[in-house]
Design a protein around this motif. Sequence first.
Motif, short mmCIF file in Angstrom:
data_model
loop_
_atom_site.label_atom_id
_atom_site.label_comp_id
_atom_site.label_asym_id
_atom_site.label_seq_id
_atom_site.Cartn_x
_atom_site.Cartn_y
_atom_site.Cartn_z
N PHE A 75 0.87 -1.18 0.00
CA PHE A 75 0.00 0.00 0.00
C PHE A 75 0.90 1.23 0.00
CE2 PHE A 75 -2.22 -3.44 1.99
CZ PHE A 75 -3.52 -3.36 1.51
N THR A 76 0.77 2.05 -1.00
CA THR A 76 1.61 3.24 -1.06
C THR A 76 0.79 4.46 -0.66
OG1 THR A 76 2.91 2.25 -2.81
CG2 THR A 76 3.10 4.63 -2.58
N PHE A 77 1.25 5.16 0.36
CA PHE A 77 0.57 6.37 0.82
C PHE A 77 1.40 7.58 0.41
CE2 PHE A 77 -0.75 2.94 3.51
CZ PHE A 77 -2.10 3.15 3.72
N GLU A 127 -10.60 4.05 8.03
CA GLU A 127 -11.10 2.89 7.28
C GLU A 127 -10.13 1.72 7.40
OE1 GLU A 127 -14.06 2.69 5.17
OE2 GLU A 127 -14.50 4.36 6.53
N SER A 128 -10.66 0.56 7.08
CA SER A 128 -9.87 -0.65 7.18
C SER A 128 -8.91 -0.79 6.00
CB SER A 128 -10.86 -1.82 7.20
OG SER A 128 -10.17 -3.01 7.09
N ILE A 129 -7.70 -1.20 6.29
CA ILE A 129 -6.74 -1.46 5.21
C ILE A 129 -6.76 -2.94 4.86
CG2 ILE A 129 -4.28 -1.46 4.62
CD1 ILE A 129 -3.98 0.96 6.45
N ALA A 130 -6.78 -3.76 5.91
CA ALA A 130 -6.78 -5.21 5.67
C ALA A 130 -7.31 -5.92 6.90
CB ALA A 130 -5.37 -5.68 5.37
N VAL A 131 -7.93 -7.05 6.68
CA VAL A 131 -8.39 -7.87 7.80
C VAL A 131 -7.52 -9.12 7.82
CG1 VAL A 131 -10.33 -9.13 8.80
CG2 VAL A 131 -10.72 -6.98 7.56
N MET A 132 -6.84 -9.32 8.94
CA MET A 132 -5.96 -10.47 9.05
C MET A 132 -6.77 -11.60 9.66
SD MET A 132 -3.85 -8.36 7.95
CE MET A 132 -2.74 -9.63 7.44
N ASP A 133 -6.89 -12.66 8.92
CA ASP A 133 -7.78 -13.76 9.29
C ASP A 133 -7.75 -14.13 10.77
OD1 ASP A 133 -9.51 -14.60 7.56
OD2 ASP A 133 -8.39 -16.36 6.82
N GLY A 134 -8.84 -13.95 11.44
CA GLY A 134 -8.96 -14.38 12.83
C GLY A 134 -8.11 -13.60 13.81
N MET A 135 -7.37 -12.60 13.33
CA MET A 135 -6.46 -11.92 14.24
C MET A 135 -6.83 -10.47 14.49
SD MET A 135 -2.66 -13.22 13.43
CE MET A 135 -2.06 -12.66 15.01
N ALA A 136 -6.77 -9.66 13.47
CA ALA A 136 -6.98 -8.23 13.70
C ALA A 136 -7.34 -7.56 12.40
CB ALA A 136 -5.71 -7.60 14.26
N GLU A 137 -7.82 -6.35 12.54
CA GLU A 137 -8.09 -5.53 11.37
C GLU A 137 -7.10 -4.37 11.43
OE1 GLU A 137 -11.97 -3.81 11.50
OE2 GLU A 137 -11.95 -3.37 9.37
N ILE A 138 -6.39 -4.14 10.35
CA ILE A 138 -5.45 -3.02 10.34
C ILE A 138 -6.19 -1.80 9.81
CG2 ILE A 138 -3.24 -2.16 9.48
CD1 ILE A 138 -2.48 -5.09 8.91
N GLY A 175 -0.94 7.11 10.67
CA GLY A 175 -0.35 5.77 10.64
C GLY A 175 -1.40 4.68 10.62
N PHE A 176 -1.18 3.70 11.47
CA PHE A 176 -2.02 2.50 11.44
C PHE A 176 -2.28 2.04 12.87
CE2 PHE A 176 1.18 2.59 8.07
CZ PHE A 176 0.34 2.89 7.00
N LEU A 222 3.61 0.67 2.84
CA LEU A 222 3.30 -0.33 3.86
C LEU A 222 3.22 -1.68 3.16
CD1 LEU A 222 2.10 -1.37 6.63
CD2 LEU A 222 -0.14 -0.82 5.67
N TYR A 223 3.99 -2.62 3.64
CA TYR A 223 3.92 -3.99 3.10
C TYR A 223 3.29 -4.88 4.16
CZ TYR A 223 7.21 -2.38 -0.47
OH TYR A 223 7.81 -1.70 -1.51
#
Length: 650
Positions: free
Chosen positions: A5-7, A31-42, A48-49, A155-156
């Motif tokens: 993700f390039t900001f 807003e959500s950037i990514a949802v990590m399966d069963g763990m967290a939402e970034i 930042g994040f 962000l990778y």
Amino acid sequence: MIRRFTFGNPIPTEAVVLNIEKRKAVPPIDESIAVMDGMAEIKRTVNGFIMKMRDEDIVYGLGENVRGINKRGWVYESNNSDEPKHEETRKSLYGSHNFIVIAGEKPSENYGLFIDTPGKVRFDIGYSKYDELKIEVIPADGDSEDYTSELNLDLYIIEEDTVLKTVKSFRGLVGKSYIAPKWAFGYGQSRWSYMSSDEVREVVKKHRDNHIPLDSLYLDIDYMDDFMDFTINPDTFADFKELVEDMKKEHIHLVPIIDAGVKVKEGYKVYDEGVQNGYFCKDENGEDFIVGVWPGKCVLPDMLNDEARAWFGNWYKVLLDLGIDGFWNDMNEPALFYSEKRLKKVFDEIGEYKNKNLDVNTFFEFSELAGSIANNPEDYKSFYHNYKGQKIRHDKVHNLFGYYMTRSASEAFKRLVPDKNILMYSRSSYIGMHRYAGIWQGDNRAFWSHLLMNIQMMPSLNMCGFLYTGADLGGFGDDTTSDLMIRWLSFGIFTPLMRNHSARGTRRQEVYQFDSKSMDMMSGIISLRYRLIHYLYDAYTKACEQDEMMFRPLGMDYPSDKDARRVEDQLMIGDAIMVAPVYTQNATGRSVYIPENMTMLRFKGAELVEKTSLTKGHTFIDMPLGEVCIFVREDKELKLADAGAEYVEE
Ligand code: GLC
């Protein structure tokens, strides 16, 4: 899988070697950037994040930093610092390594984040709120208060089945680690400084006379003429070339230091050439920016300018031509004793306190004024680089300086001596520099807690690609003790860089300086290193070639084992072994967690004296001073070289 993700418009760092396609639209604030399966939402924040952590989550990473293997419970800042106090309260050391992995209880529950930006980044890992991980970019002062425009970074997000695979995938992203020559796995002796070639010869002789193995001897700043890079002191090192040759016959490599600051002195060729070509960092008026380092007034080569970098690198030829095949680059955060401007300001202001009754307020103001001279943040905002054709203020690219200085050397070696593998390591770094060199872990002190820090830092550095690394064994600052030296060597025999280094003014800590009983123990332990060297060098080169970690926390190798995940003071090294070092004064043994059935090899010095099978579980192992225990995995074998080597055979 790697997502990018390039900001905004990130300043390039050249940390990454793979071209990962950018996601088209980046999410707006909150807003959500990514949802990590069963763990967290970034989620995206203003600067930042943010993401939640569950109680069982472990956060690995951040390379060179204080505190434990699990980074939870503190706030860290990527801001390369000349920091001689490696205390728990510190937030930054010499390098910026913005890679973390969040690992849940199930092996597949994990994700890695790499924040690629050369400016300051803050990682609040459950410090403000226990269950929250907050990553913030700290905008360069004086820039817009509008944070949204400040988020200029890549962000990778990296996700694989296991933590080790996530790390491997990240390492593939940033490219292969530097491989040091095998002799650099031999024992190195250093001191600030060996003052003359006579002293160098004497130190080597004492090692050889006492049969203490040795492969390298370090030259600190006093080998130079008035602390000028690429010069030799004509009085104390008059026979430098002969010295290098004589040492070669003794199988000793001399490794000189190179500093970032170039002395301001007309007639000194490095200075003159740099001035003529405009290769030094400039102030806002385009004048050379003057700072203080070892020789007093200095200028800083603009390592970020391609042409200046190539020019500085070519200067290493002076020493290569004299037979030198290893270097350490120092003070490249860059460390500033002062800037000419600040010094003037402080002198002016300090005068005002002369006739004052220094009370609770004025006394502290006064002492802070003096204390504010070195490495002042204002100074880092007062000079400029010419980076990829653009004028850019230093603080915005601060974390790249050491990386690019070291790259200048490494790129020059490829041009000048393409057939040779030159040893190169640096104090300051950023991810990306791992392709060019290793690092040493800076100015630690003769503290037992710093031995533990050395142990805990190894895996986090390995995650970030820094495999050729080690700490100043025995401690750089303060007076060491023989037992600390013995215990530190007992761990140091496993680290790729194995160097005993200490500051001027401290107790001498060459092994032969201690009583004969201690010396024999130390010497025996160093000899053991030489029995392990093939195993270690193979494990190291394999880890470099295959983008793996040579040093791993138990939780990475045994991710389903709850007890293994919580171990903070044992490490897996290579495929076959585990170590559990003693790092407490007067302890004669320690509790060890055995994560699978293992064979314990006990060495007294270099001699194997016991072989015991141990079953999985918790146990207490006696480890008297001078003895080293190595735990070998059930289906593996540790091949040992014969005892008695006093240097690495090449
Ligand atoms: C810095 C280095 C240290 C060196 C000293 C003198 O403090 O970190 O290793 O001995 O400078 O050059």
